[in-house]
Scaffold this motif. Structure first.
Motif, PDB file in Angstrom:
ATOM      1  N   HIS A 151       0.826  -1.209   0.000  1.00 58.13           N
ATOM      2  CA  HIS A 151       0.000   0.000   0.000  1.00 58.13           C
ATOM      3  C   HIS A 151       0.860   1.259   0.000  1.00 58.13           C
ATOM      4  N   ASP A 152       1.944   1.257   0.756  1.00 56.71           N
ATOM      5  CA  ASP A 152       2.874   2.398   0.741  1.00 56.71           C
ATOM      6  C   ASP A 152       3.389   2.648  -0.677  1.00 56.71           C
ATOM      7  N   ASP A 193      -5.184   7.180   2.606  1.00 52.91           N
ATOM      8  CA  ASP A 193      -4.813   7.705   3.920  1.00 52.91           C
ATOM      9  C   ASP A 193      -3.305   7.894   4.064  1.00 52.91           C
ATOM     10  N   ARG A 194      -2.532   7.261   3.192  1.00 53.44           N
ATOM     11  CA  ARG A 194      -1.084   7.376   3.264  1.00 53.44           C
ATOM     12  C   ARG A 194      -0.555   8.640   2.582  1.00 53.44           C
ATOM     13  N   LYS A 197      -2.894  15.011   3.170  1.00 54.71           N
ATOM     14  CA  LYS A 197      -4.057  14.209   2.828  1.00 54.71           C
ATOM     15  C   LYS A 197      -5.011  15.016   1.961  1.00 54.71           C
ATOM     16  N   ARG A 206      -7.722   3.014   2.198  1.00 55.38           N
ATOM     17  CA  ARG A 206      -6.580   2.879   3.110  1.00 55.38           C
ATOM     18  C   ARG A 206      -5.299   3.404   2.476  1.00 55.38           C
TER      19      ARG A 206
END
Length: 246
Positions: free
Chosen positions: A83-84, A121-122, A126, A118
């Motif tokens: 995800h990162d 959110d990183r 934001k 999700r």
């Protein structure tokens, strides 16, 4: 930098699944990020482009390469790092002069067993996030089989193939909808009294359906799934299991 991020649910493969709100959002977006998932999966990008064309969207389409998960890591760490990397890929793909809403086309609905929220959110800072709901695989599956989602006043448990494989049938469950099952975890269950409704490529011309008592249908589904994956290079499927009176 992304200041406005729109996550638009696009259903399960048919341009007819896009809501009027979703079509309007696609036409109003300035940029659409388009994931490339490697050799053999060009159909997925082509489907997104067909959906954009059907909606009359004129946004700038910006492709990016989807990072690959490191299968050597423990599951939770593997997903977190993946995800990162996806969030980094979104930002890196955007042109320096980018402005206006950036859209991502999300299979099904962005709020149901999808990680796009999700990943968003990183992002730092934001962005302002807008979610446009879409038709889910659950809706497409039960509609394709013309069955109700639940029994009269009955509960429904939505889970994953990993949970079924690791923990079996949930206690007191009556109806089970299984998402993200790449290993046909239903074959690990005791089939007595279980009926399955399965579907792949829901809403698409390639749609495949099967149903019946689990003991009888499981071998057919496993064979059809393997054949379809070999033919297309990818597969998206889901299924519903329900206990029947013995």
């Amino acid at each position: 930098m992304i200041t406005d991020l729109w996550l638009i649910g696009i259903g399960t493969g048919s341009p007819d699944h896009i809501t009027l709100e979703g079509q309007r959002a696609l036409r109003e977006a300035a940029i659409v990020l388009l994931p490339r998932k490697g050799p053999g999966k060009d159909d997925l990008a082509d489907l997104r482009l067909a959906i954009l064309a059907a909606a009359g969207a004129e946004a700038q389409v910006v492709p990016f390469d989807m990072p690959v998960r490191d299968e050597t890591l423990p599951y939770q760490e593997r997903v977190a790092r993946w995800h990162d990397a996806i969030a980094t890929a979104w930002v890196a793909a955007l042109p320096e002069a980018a402005h206006g809403p950036v859209a991502l086309l999300v299979w099904g609905d962005p709020g149901l067993y999808d990680s796009t929220l999700r990943i968003a959110d990183r992002l730092s800072p934001k962005p302002q996030i807008r979610v446009v709901p879409g038709i889910t695989a659950l809706q497409a599956l039960t509609s394709a089989h013309a069955i109700p989602f639940n029994t009269v006043n009955g509960p429904v448990t939505v889970t994953t193939g990993r949970q079924i494989r690791d923990h079996g049938w949930p206690p007191d469950a009556e109806t089970l909808v299984v998402m993200l099952d790449g290993t046909c975890a239903f074959q690990t269950l005791d089939p007595d009294g279980l009926h399955i409704w399965w579907g792949a490529y829901l809403g698409m011309p390639e749609q495949i359906l099967d149903s019946g008592p689990l003991a009888e249908a499981a071998p057919r589904i496993i064979a059809k799934r393997a054949e379809a994956r070999a033919a297309h290079g990818w597969i998206m499927d889901t299924y519903l299991l329900r206990r029947q009176a013995l």
